[in-house]
Design a protein around this motif. Structure first.
Motif, PDB file in Angstrom:
ATOM      1  N   TYR A 199       0.824  -1.212   0.000  1.00 42.10           N
ATOM      2  CA  TYR A 199       0.000   0.000   0.000  1.00 42.10           C
ATOM      3  C   TYR A 199       0.862   1.268   0.000  1.00 42.10           C
ATOM      4  CZ  TYR A 199      -4.604  -2.142   0.488  1.00 42.10           C
ATOM      5  OH  TYR A 199      -5.777  -2.825   0.247  1.00 42.10           O
ATOM      6  N   THR A 200       2.041   1.189   0.603  1.00 43.89           N
ATOM      7  CA  THR A 200       2.961   2.336   0.563  1.00 43.89           C
ATOM      8  C   THR A 200       3.324   2.673  -0.878  1.00 43.89           C
ATOM      9  OG1 THR A 200       3.904   1.834   2.742  1.00 43.89           O
ATOM     10  CG2 THR A 200       5.240   3.164   1.241  1.00 43.89           C
ATOM     11  N   PHE A 201       3.624   1.649  -1.674  1.00 44.33           N
ATOM     12  CA  PHE A 201       3.982   1.909  -3.066  1.00 44.33           C
ATOM     13  C   PHE A 201       2.767   2.216  -3.934  1.00 44.33           C
ATOM     14  CE2 PHE A 201       8.092   0.186  -1.820  1.00 44.33           C
ATOM     15  CZ  PHE A 201       8.941   1.046  -2.511  1.00 44.33           C
ATOM     16  N   GLY A 237       3.058   4.262 -14.870  1.00 45.47           N
ATOM     17  CA  GLY A 237       2.792   4.605 -13.472  1.00 45.47           C
ATOM     18  C   GLY A 237       1.476   4.034 -12.982  1.00 45.47           C
ATOM     19  N   ILE A 238       0.451   4.078 -13.846  1.00 43.13           N
ATOM     20  CA  ILE A 238      -0.845   3.485 -13.498  1.00 43.13           C
ATOM     21  C   ILE A 238      -0.700   1.978 -13.296  1.00 43.13           C
ATOM     22  CG2 ILE A 238      -3.173   3.006 -14.360  1.00 43.13           C
ATOM     23  CD1 ILE A 238      -3.050   5.744 -15.779  1.00 43.13           C
ATOM     24  N   ALA A 239       0.072   1.345 -14.193  1.00 46.95           N
ATOM     25  CA  ALA A 239       0.298  -0.099 -14.076  1.00 46.95           C
ATOM     26  C   ALA A 239       1.001  -0.435 -12.760  1.00 46.95           C
ATOM     27  CB  ALA A 239       1.115  -0.604 -15.266  1.00 46.95           C
ATOM     28  N   GLU A 240       2.005   0.359 -12.382  1.00 46.34           N
ATOM     29  CA  GLU A 240       2.702   0.127 -11.117  1.00 46.34           C
ATOM     30  C   GLU A 240       1.746   0.292  -9.937  1.00 46.34           C
ATOM     31  OE1 GLU A 240       5.688  -0.903 -10.461  1.00 46.34           O
ATOM     32  OE2 GLU A 240       6.887  -0.579 -12.265  1.00 46.34           O
ATOM     33  N   LEU A 290      -3.165  -9.994 -11.549  1.00 41.86           N
ATOM     34  CA  LEU A 290      -3.143  -8.537 -11.723  1.00 41.86           C
ATOM     35  C   LEU A 290      -1.749  -7.985 -11.449  1.00 41.86           C
ATOM     36  CD1 LEU A 290      -4.870  -5.902 -12.129  1.00 41.86           C
ATOM     37  CD2 LEU A 290      -5.079  -5.837  -9.642  1.00 41.86           C
ATOM     38  N   GLN A 291      -1.174  -8.332 -10.299  1.00 40.84           N
ATOM     39  CA  GLN A 291       0.132  -7.770  -9.952  1.00 40.84           C
ATOM     40  C   GLN A 291       1.232  -8.313 -10.854  1.00 40.84           C
ATOM     41  OE1 GLN A 291       3.003  -9.089  -7.920  1.00 40.84           O
ATOM     42  NE2 GLN A 291       2.322 -11.164  -8.422  1.00 40.84           N
ATOM     43  N   ASN A 292       1.142  -9.571 -11.209  1.00 36.85           N
ATOM     44  CA  ASN A 292       2.189 -10.166 -12.038  1.00 36.85           C
ATOM     45  C   ASN A 292       2.216  -9.540 -13.431  1.00 36.85           C
ATOM     46  OD1 ASN A 292       4.309 -12.154 -12.057  1.00 36.85           O
ATOM     47  ND2 ASN A 292       3.092 -13.321 -13.501  1.00 36.85           N
ATOM     48  N   PHE A 293       1.036  -9.386 -14.043  1.00 31.83           N
ATOM     49  CA  PHE A 293       0.956  -8.824 -15.390  1.00 31.83           C
ATOM     50  C   PHE A 293       1.337  -7.348 -15.406  1.00 31.83           C
ATOM     51  CE2 PHE A 293      -1.594  -6.461 -18.529  1.00 31.83           C
ATOM     52  CZ  PHE A 293      -1.053  -6.988 -19.693  1.00 31.83           C
ATOM     53  N   LEU A 294       0.798  -6.568 -14.466  1.00 30.98           N
ATOM     54  CA  LEU A 294       1.030  -5.118 -14.482  1.00 30.98           C
ATOM     55  C   LEU A 294       2.471  -4.758 -14.114  1.00 30.98           C
ATOM     56  CD1 LEU A 294      -2.285  -3.740 -12.937  1.00 30.98           C
ATOM     57  CD2 LEU A 294      -1.595  -3.797 -15.336  1.00 30.98           C
ATOM     58  N   LEU A 295       3.054  -5.468 -13.160  1.00 30.69           N
ATOM     59  CA  LEU A 295       4.428  -5.138 -12.767  1.00 30.69           C
ATOM     60  C   LEU A 295       5.445  -5.549 -13.817  1.00 30.69           C
ATOM     61  CD1 LEU A 295       4.447  -5.937  -8.935  1.00 30.69           C
ATOM     62  CD2 LEU A 295       3.964  -3.778 -10.103  1.00 30.69           C
ATOM     63  N   LEU A 296       5.079  -6.495 -14.674  1.00 36.27           N
ATOM     64  CA  LEU A 296       5.968  -6.864 -15.778  1.00 36.27           C
ATOM     65  C   LEU A 296       5.802  -5.941 -16.982  1.00 36.27           C
ATOM     66  CD1 LEU A 296       5.783 -10.777 -15.759  1.00 36.27           C
ATOM     67  CD2 LEU A 296       7.742  -9.351 -15.165  1.00 36.27           C
ATOM     68  N   SER A 297       4.593  -5.396 -17.171  1.00 37.30           N
ATOM     69  CA  SER A 297       4.333  -4.556 -18.350  1.00 37.30           C
ATOM     70  C   SER A 297       4.688  -3.103 -18.137  1.00 37.30           C
ATOM     71  CB  SER A 297       2.845  -4.657 -18.740  1.00 37.30           C
ATOM     72  OG  SER A 297       2.013  -4.178 -17.688  1.00 37.30           O
ATOM     73  N   SER A 298       4.879  -2.683 -16.896  1.00 41.60           N
ATOM     74  CA  SER A 298       5.169  -1.275 -16.624  1.00 41.60           C
ATOM     75  C   SER A 298       6.551  -0.812 -17.094  1.00 41.60           C
ATOM     76  CB  SER A 298       5.013  -0.989 -15.131  1.00 41.60           C
ATOM     77  OG  SER A 298       5.454   0.316 -14.822  1.00 41.60           O
ATOM     78  N   PRO A 299       7.656  -1.520 -16.782  1.00 39.96           N
ATOM     79  CA  PRO A 299       8.987  -1.039 -17.189  1.00 39.96           C
ATOM     80  C   PRO A 299       9.141  -0.780 -18.686  1.00 39.96           C
ATOM     81  CG  PRO A 299       9.223  -2.715 -15.519  1.00 39.96           C
ATOM     82  CD  PRO A 299       7.776  -2.695 -15.892  1.00 39.96           C
ATOM     83  N   PHE A 314      13.420  -8.527  -2.503  1.00 43.95           N
ATOM     84  CA  PHE A 314      13.984  -8.240  -3.818  1.00 43.95           C
ATOM     85  C   PHE A 314      13.016  -7.440  -4.691  1.00 43.95           C
ATOM     86  CE2 PHE A 314      16.793 -11.677  -2.530  1.00 43.95           C
ATOM     87  CZ  PHE A 314      18.018 -11.218  -2.969  1.00 43.95           C
ATOM     88  N   ILE A 315      11.729  -7.735  -4.624  1.00 43.50           N
ATOM     89  CA  ILE A 315      10.781  -7.033  -5.488  1.00 43.50           C
ATOM     90  C   ILE A 315      10.625  -5.579  -5.045  1.00 43.50           C
ATOM     91  CG2 ILE A 315       8.637  -7.576  -4.233  1.00 43.50           C
ATOM     92  CD1 ILE A 315       7.368  -7.977  -7.048  1.00 43.50           C
ATOM     93  N   TYR A 316      10.805  -5.318  -3.748  1.00 41.82           N
ATOM     94  CA  TYR A 316      10.672  -3.939  -3.285  1.00 41.82           C
ATOM     95  C   TYR A 316      11.969  -3.149  -3.450  1.00 41.82           C
ATOM     96  CZ  TYR A 316       6.062  -4.925  -1.477  1.00 41.82           C
ATOM     97  OH  TYR A 316       4.736  -5.245  -1.398  1.00 41.82           O
ATOM     98  N   LEU A 317      13.090  -3.829  -3.285  1.00 39.46           N
ATOM     99  CA  LEU A 317      14.372  -3.132  -3.387  1.00 39.46           C
ATOM    100  C   LEU A 317      14.797  -2.920  -4.835  1.00 39.46           C
ATOM    101  CD1 LEU A 317      16.734  -1.958  -1.776  1.00 39.46           C
ATOM    102  CD2 LEU A 317      17.796  -4.224  -1.794  1.00 39.46           C
ATOM    103  N   PHE A 318      14.629  -3.947  -5.684  1.00 41.15           N
ATOM    104  CA  PHE A 318      15.139  -3.883  -7.052  1.00 41.15           C
ATOM    105  C   PHE A 318      14.058  -3.711  -8.112  1.00 41.15           C
ATOM    106  CE2 PHE A 318      18.484  -6.163  -4.729  1.00 41.15           C
ATOM    107  CZ  PHE A 318      19.573  -5.372  -5.061  1.00 41.15           C
ATOM    108  N   ASP A 319      12.813  -3.573  -7.688  1.00 38.76           N
ATOM    109  CA  ASP A 319      11.733  -3.321  -8.653  1.00 38.76           C
ATOM    110  C   ASP A 319      10.961  -2.073  -8.238  1.00 38.76           C
ATOM    111  OD1 ASP A 319       9.582  -3.459 -10.484  1.00 38.76           O
ATOM    112  OD2 ASP A 319       9.858  -5.616 -10.664  1.00 38.76           O
ATOM    113  N   ALA A 320      10.257  -2.171  -7.124  1.00 36.30           N
ATOM    114  CA  ALA A 320       9.430  -1.037  -6.685  1.00 36.30           C
ATOM    115  C   ALA A 320      10.263   0.223  -6.450  1.00 36.30           C
ATOM    116  CB  ALA A 320       8.685  -1.418  -5.404  1.00 36.30           C
TER     117      ALA A 320
END
Length: 263
Positions: free
Chosen positions: A30-32, A62-65, A87-96, A217-223
């Motif tokens: 929720y922070t991110f 940004g919306i996807a993230e 939802l999270q898997n698809f959007l977090l991969l398509s955002s970058p 890892f997902i928060y440090l090197f992705d989010a």
């Protein structure tokens, strides 16, 4: 829930599928959601004020993230539910790729704004089109890493040549903060490269790997990295340089191309 993915306990004779090796951290997610939501709103305001339409993919990223981490927060309540995980898997991969597409376009517009096309090995228009096609067509992370590495080298090369041989736009306004815009492109691209490397290691290790089984890892090197990309362009938006260069030309040159004042 201490279970070993991808399978959880058997309930009424049915094997339960578990999508995580841990219970997703809801406060972090929720922070991110809040951070990406605010950053996206800020970029939407810049889009309108600066008329920087090439940032539309950036805003979509940004919306996807934002909604990707919302899905992750929902997964904390029910880790075995497929919807939030998808939802999270698809959007977090398509955002970058959406963020990267804007970076490609930003470099082209910076080069044209500075009249530095002669310093680029590839025409800025072709550079943007080529890398957007690469972004869309890349199916493997290794290909993306190679393309991003070449891109950051191209950005560095244009930056170096432009510094050695300033263009007329820079001579007219020595205070123009053009070097930091090149540095931003290079810094942001490196951030995306680091994120891609970690993702590649995650997929190479596969299910049960160290990266996939540790949420940090997902928060440090992705989010954190993707948010830093959005924050960097909030602080130093390339649309400002494009706007300032356009105003500089209008103030010094007439519609017929003749100088209005001595420059």
């Amino acid at each position: 829930m201490n279970v070993d993915p991808p399978f959880g306990p058997v309930v009424n004779g049915t094997q339960i599928v578990v999508f995580y090796y841990y219970r997703p951290n809801q406060p972090a997610a929720y922070t991110f959601v809040a951070l990406f939501g605010l950053a996206t709103l800020g970029h939407l305001i810049y889009l309108i004020r600066l008329r920087s339409w090439f940032f539309i993919p950036f805003i979509l990223g940004g919306i996807a993230e934002t909604f990707g981490y919302f899905g992750r927060a929902q997964s904390s309540n029910n880790p075995i539910k497929a919807g939030p995980w998808i939802l999270q898997n698809f959007l977090l991969l398509s955002s970058p790729p959406l963020l990267a597409a804007t970076i490609y376009m930003a470099l082209g517009r910076i080069i044209r704004a500075l009249d530095a096309s002669d310093h680029s090995m590839i025409s800025p228009r072709w550079l943007t089109k080529l890398y957007i096609l690469v972004d869309i067509g890349c199916l493997g992370l290794i290909v993306q890493l190679v393309a991003l590495s070449i891109f950051v080298l191209l950005a560095w090369q244009v930056h170096r040549r432009t510094k050695r041989s300033p263009t007329s736009v820079m001579v007219k306004d020595p205070s123009m903060n053009w070097e930091n815009h090149f540095r931003c492109v290079q810094l942001i691209t490196v951030a995306i490269i680091v994120r891609s490397i970690v993702r590649m290691v995650e997929y190479i290790q596969g299910d049960g790997g160290f990266v996939m089984s540790h949420e940090v890892f997902i928060y440090l090197f992705d989010a954190a990295l993707m948010f830093s990309v959005m924050l960097t362009y909030l602080i130093l938006h390339p649309g400002r340089l494009v706007r300032d260069a356009r105003r500089l030309r209008k103030s010094h040159w007439g519609l017929d191309g003749t100088p209005l004042v001595k420059v």
